[in-house]
Design a protein around this motif. Structure first.
Motif, PDB file in Angstrom:
ATOM      1  N   ASN A  51       0.830  -1.201   0.000  1.00 52.27           N
ATOM      2  CA  ASN A  51       0.000   0.000   0.000  1.00 52.27           C
ATOM      3  C   ASN A  51       0.868   1.255   0.000  1.00 52.27           C
ATOM      4  O   ASN A  51       1.601   1.517   0.965  1.00 52.27           O
ATOM      5  CB  ASN A  51      -0.903   0.008   1.244  1.00 52.27           C
ATOM      6  CG  ASN A  51      -1.859  -1.168   1.256  1.00 52.27           C
ATOM      7  OD1 ASN A  51      -2.793  -1.225   0.471  1.00 52.27           O
ATOM      8  ND2 ASN A  51      -1.606  -2.136   2.136  1.00 52.27           N
ATOM      9  N   ARG A  62      -0.910   4.543   3.819  1.00 49.49           N
ATOM     10  CA  ARG A  62      -1.599   3.951   4.964  1.00 49.49           C
ATOM     11  C   ARG A  62      -2.106   5.145   5.773  1.00 49.49           C
ATOM     12  O   ARG A  62      -1.359   5.773   6.531  1.00 49.49           O
ATOM     13  CB  ARG A  62      -0.656   3.041   5.755  1.00 49.49           C
ATOM     14  CG  ARG A  62      -0.224   1.823   4.926  1.00 49.49           C
ATOM     15  CD  ARG A  62       0.861   1.002   5.554  1.00 49.49           C
ATOM     16  NE  ARG A  62       2.034   1.778   5.904  1.00 49.49           N
ATOM     17  CZ  ARG A  62       2.957   2.207   5.050  1.00 49.49           C
ATOM     18  NH1 ARG A  62       2.845   1.933   3.751  1.00 49.49           N
ATOM     19  NH2 ARG A  62       3.981   2.921   5.452  1.00 49.49           N
ATOM     20  N   ILE A  99      -8.465   5.029  -1.472  1.00 46.68           N
ATOM     21  CA  ILE A  99      -7.907   4.330  -0.317  1.00 46.68           C
ATOM     22  C   ILE A  99      -9.033   3.559   0.358  1.00 46.68           C
ATOM     23  O   ILE A  99     -10.080   4.127   0.685  1.00 46.68           O
ATOM     24  CB  ILE A  99      -7.259   5.325   0.669  1.00 46.68           C
ATOM     25  CG1 ILE A  99      -6.032   5.988   0.009  1.00 46.68           C
ATOM     26  CG2 ILE A  99      -6.851   4.645   1.977  1.00 46.68           C
ATOM     27  CD1 ILE A  99      -5.383   7.076   0.843  1.00 46.68           C
ATOM     28  N   PRO A 101      -9.532  -5.395   1.668  1.00 48.12           N
ATOM     29  CA  PRO A 101      -8.480  -4.690   0.936  1.00 48.12           C
ATOM     30  C   PRO A 101      -7.866  -5.529  -0.183  1.00 48.12           C
ATOM     31  O   PRO A 101      -7.506  -4.998  -1.243  1.00 48.12           O
ATOM     32  CB  PRO A 101      -7.443  -4.382   2.022  1.00 48.12           C
ATOM     33  CG  PRO A 101      -8.196  -4.432   3.311  1.00 48.12           C
ATOM     34  CD  PRO A 101      -9.257  -5.463   3.109  1.00 48.12           C
ATOM     35  N   ARG A 148      -7.960  -4.681  -4.216  1.00 48.57           N
ATOM     36  CA  ARG A 148      -6.743  -4.502  -5.011  1.00 48.57           C
ATOM     37  C   ARG A 148      -6.810  -5.312  -6.301  1.00 48.57           C
ATOM     38  O   ARG A 148      -6.218  -4.930  -7.319  1.00 48.57           O
ATOM     39  CB  ARG A 148      -5.524  -4.899  -4.185  1.00 48.57           C
ATOM     40  CG  ARG A 148      -4.202  -4.464  -4.809  1.00 48.57           C
ATOM     41  CD  ARG A 148      -3.005  -4.754  -3.916  1.00 48.57           C
ATOM     42  NE  ARG A 148      -3.020  -3.892  -2.737  1.00 48.57           N
ATOM     43  CZ  ARG A 148      -3.184  -4.324  -1.486  1.00 48.57           C
ATOM     44  NH1 ARG A 148      -3.367  -5.610  -1.255  1.00 48.57           N
ATOM     45  NH2 ARG A 148      -3.181  -3.486  -0.477  1.00 48.57           N
ATOM     46  N   GLY A 176      -4.058   2.388  -1.388  1.00 49.38           N
ATOM     47  CA  GLY A 176      -3.703   2.255   0.016  1.00 49.38           C
ATOM     48  C   GLY A 176      -4.865   1.809   0.867  1.00 49.38           C
ATOM     49  O   GLY A 176      -5.978   1.547   0.376  1.00 49.38           O
ATOM     50  N   GLY A 212      -1.936  -3.607   6.727  1.00 46.89           N
ATOM     51  CA  GLY A 212      -1.357  -2.622   5.820  1.00 46.89           C
ATOM     52  C   GLY A 212      -0.005  -3.020   5.263  1.00 46.89           C
ATOM     53  O   GLY A 212       0.451  -2.467   4.254  1.00 46.89           O
TER      54      GLY A 212
END
Length: 707
Positions: free
Chosen positions: A89, A92, A365, A389, A393, A402, A424
């Motif tokens: 990322n 963060r 983000i 997350p 992605r 991020g 993260g």
């Protein structure tokens, strides 16, 4: 952090050439020199993250809002083979515009310093830096010709500035004293210096288009329109003026502010502005929406040609009836691609990237919002954030850059923030049961089977909300009493009772641990919150069944024992004290008058949230002093009112009760009582007493609920 002796065993360096693709943060751990742990990072934040990784994995340590567990061995264990970690990322991120008011508003530099240390250790490399902006706005407004009374009329009091900054509110609980501006300026200098020294990108505020009424007097031909009222406020405190994006003064004011801000604080070229936070735009025409976003962005580039706009994406999911794909795309495309970064603010529950084709090409983000209003209450969506997350992605044409933490309030549910910041740095999800077992061992400084089991129970229940989950505590404990209260839970409450039992059984082994005592209080508090709901149902059924004896019994236990015992427990731990919040507010004052103003702000935010209970109990907390003098007093009035109704053979009228209880609520705000800033009583003894008294009841009720 670890003391001079342990610190001498580390060799820490920053080497920018370590950075991964696109400048991604990287750290390296090794033991090249005997007896020394070598930590290298591509930035200060990366190095700090590497240190924390070592402390956790090799020394079993833990650092959180509720406490630190830093028992290090006499000799630091060597790193057997080099560890090199690059975050997937680029950013963060940390903070929500609301966090400034719900959590940071009364902070001293000492508290900010601890927070920035926490941020660095947990890998945060981008954060809002909003402190002190009103001092700059005051300067700009005066230069434009406004007088001081017009400025005073516009700014809210300190506890409500977050919503003044987003154009939701004006005037309420103000004005801001001159001393406030000076103190906040000084604080901002130190915040920025420390964040930047660690390599964090600081996000400064920018002009969103909202203006004080005084601007209309100075520039009578200005093209501005009043927005509608916000939440339950009328136009005495809301209905802010929004400038037309085509009025030349939009650029004049926006650029003037940002130039003044940059002159004062320097810049990292990232700016935040929220024009339509929970407010409906004047038109749904795509052309209008594009012009607004373009005007905001151009007011940034007028002061800083390298400007990037960081925007909270809350508006898109908050008013989906207005923000259809056409409107979202028009607003986002008013800014050149790559010059705006959108915070998908509530992605763990309501991700926006999924239905906007990854924000139509603008970088975003993926954020965990998690908390509303700074409420207490065990809550989390662990499975969602462990998957979300990584799914985002891999989304088709993903523009994700991020992950972020965007809670409205902090200092609660440490485990969720530890998990999210850990993720993260990872390229794939973790095994949650194994992860939380390590978490418990690090938090208490020892691996204990019962503690592990307790945390795994919590992880699979309160911390595993699925679907659309909103962590806004609606427990009857912290809400104005009525006969229509929400007692639904997303988890099996027996899991909390069992975790409570397990932690209670560990007091002799772990009772000296500060983080353990915090968790014991927090889990017992959650169990007692569940019991409040159970007694509420008894009260309601007794009233509706006209059984006075049952009503008196259930009501008596609730208001004369359960709630006072809960208050005693909370009052025994400094992290659950109303007095600390109120005294922090008063400590900002330079006169008695200011102290009274700040005290009003601090109390009102927790309770009425406005002059008339406009957003009543939104920011509820469970604090020693608040439970007894606010929540318990309301429940006492409710129970006594129901008893009177039964005795007189009269129905219960909610509107009449609301009028009566409002006087009680207002009375708390103006009671002028000074609450303790130090804990009273022995936490372990109080917890043991409560457990013996209420655990059998809890188990009986939990079993009945399960059946």
């Amino acid at each position: 952090l670890v003391g001079p002796q342990a610190a001498s065993g580390f060799s820490v360096s920053v080497n920018r050439s370590l950075a991964g693709p696109g400048g991604s943060d990287t750290y390296r751990l090794s033991s090249r020199t005997p007896g020394v742990v070598d930590v290298a990072g591509s930035s200060g934040v990366a190095a700090a993250s590497g240190i924390y990784r070592y402390l956790k994995d090799f020394c079993g340590c833990h650092v959180s809002w509720s406490g630190r567990q830093l028992r290090l061995p006499d000799r630091l264990p060597p790193v057997p083979s080099e560890i090199l970690v690059t975050s997937p990322n680029r950013f963060r991120f940390y903070q929500n515009v609301c966090t400034q008011s719900y959590s940071y508003v009364w902070w001293s530099w000492e508290r900010w310093e601890r927070e920035i240390d926490w941020m660095a250790l947990h890998g945060i490399n981008m954060a809002l830096a909003f402190t002190g902006q009103e001092a700059i706005w005051q300067r700009v407004y005066l230069s434009l010709g406004l007088n001081q009374s017009e400025i005073n009329e516009y700014f809210t009091g300190p506890a409500f500035l977050a919503w003044n900054r987003m154009g939701n509110l004006h005037t309420w609980a103000g004005p801001l004293p001159l001393s406030w501006h000076l103190k906040q300026l000084y604080l901002q200098y130190r915040i920025l210096e420390r964040m930047r020294s660690l390599g964090m990108l600081t996000v400064l505020p920018a002009f969103s288009g909202h203006i004080p009424r005084g601007i209309l007097r100075v520039f009578p031909r200005i093209n501005a329109t009043r927005l509608g009222s916000w939440s339950h406020f009328d136009c005495a405190y809301s209905c802010t003026y929004l400038m037309s994006p085509e009025d030349s003064m939009f650029q004049v004011i926006g650029t003037l502010f940002l130039k003044e801000l940059i002159k004062e604080f320097g810049t990292d070229h990232v700016y935040s502005a929220d024009t339509f936070n929970e407010m409906r735009p004047l038109s749904s025409e795509p052309n209008y929406l594009s012009k607004v976003s373009a005007a905001v962005f151009h007011s940034m580039t007028g002061a800083d040609p390298r400007a990037v706009w960081l925007m909270q994406g809350w508006l898109f999911q908050h008013q989906p009836d207005f923000w259809q794909p056409t409107q979202v795309q028009a607003f986002l495309r008013g800014v050149p691609l790559g010059r705006m970064v959108v915070l998908d603010l509530f992605a763990e529950s309501k991700p926006v990237y999924l239905w906007t084709e990854s924000f139509y090409g603008q970088p975003f983000i993926w954020c965990m919002l998690h908390n509303f209003g700074g409420n207490h209450g065990l809550f989390g969506s662990a499975e969602s954030i462990n998957r979300g997350p990584f799914v985002a992605r891999k989304f088709l044409n993903s523009t994700m850059v991020g992950v972020g933490l965007t809670p409205e309030g902090i200092e609660q549910n440490d485990v969720m923030y530890e998990l999210m910041t850990d993720l993260g740095w990872r390229k794939e999800p973790v095994n949650l049961l194994e992860w939380v077992a390590d978490y418990a061992a690090q938090r208490y400084g020892v691996r204990n089977t019962k503690a592990t089991t307790a945390w795994q129970l919590l992880l699979e229940s309160v911390y595993n909300c699925s679907g659309v989950c909103v962590n806004h505590n609606h427990s009857p404990l912290v809400r104005r009493p009525s006969l229509r209260m929400n007692t639904e839970l997303w988890y099996n409450q027996s899991a909390v009772y069992e975790a409570w039992r397990l932690l209670q059984s560990l007091t002799e082994e772990l009772g000296t641990s500060s983080t353990f005592r915090y968790d014991l209080v927090d889990v017992a508090r959650q169990a007692m919150q569940q019991l409040v709901s159970a007694y509420y149902w008894d009260i309601k059924q007794a009233f509706q069944g006209h059984v006075l004896t049952h009503l008196l019994t259930a009501g008596g236990v609730l208001v004369y024992d359960l709630l006072p015992e809960l208050d005693n427990l909370l009052a025994s731990d400094e992290r659950f004290l109303l007095g600390r919040w109120l005294e922090a507010a008063r400590s900002m004052a330079t006169s008695d008058r200011e102290a009274e103003l700040y005290d009003l702000n601090a109390r009102n935010q927790l309770t009425l949230w406005g002059p008339l209970g406009n957003i009543l109990d939104y920011a509820n907390k469970q604090l020693g002093g608040l439970v007894l003098d606010y929540y318990a007093v309301r429940w006492t009035l409710f129970v006594s009112t129901l008893v009177e109704c039964l005795n007189a053979g009269m129905p219960f009228h909610q509107n009449q009760f609301n009028q009566a209880v409002f006087q009680v609520e207002k009375g708390f705000i103006y009671n002028a009582k000074r609450y303790p800033v130090r804990p009273t009583g022995n936490t372990l003894e109080i917890a043991h007493k409560i457990f013996l008294k209420y655990y059998p009841t809890a188990m009986r009720r939990g079993h009945l609920a399960a059946v």
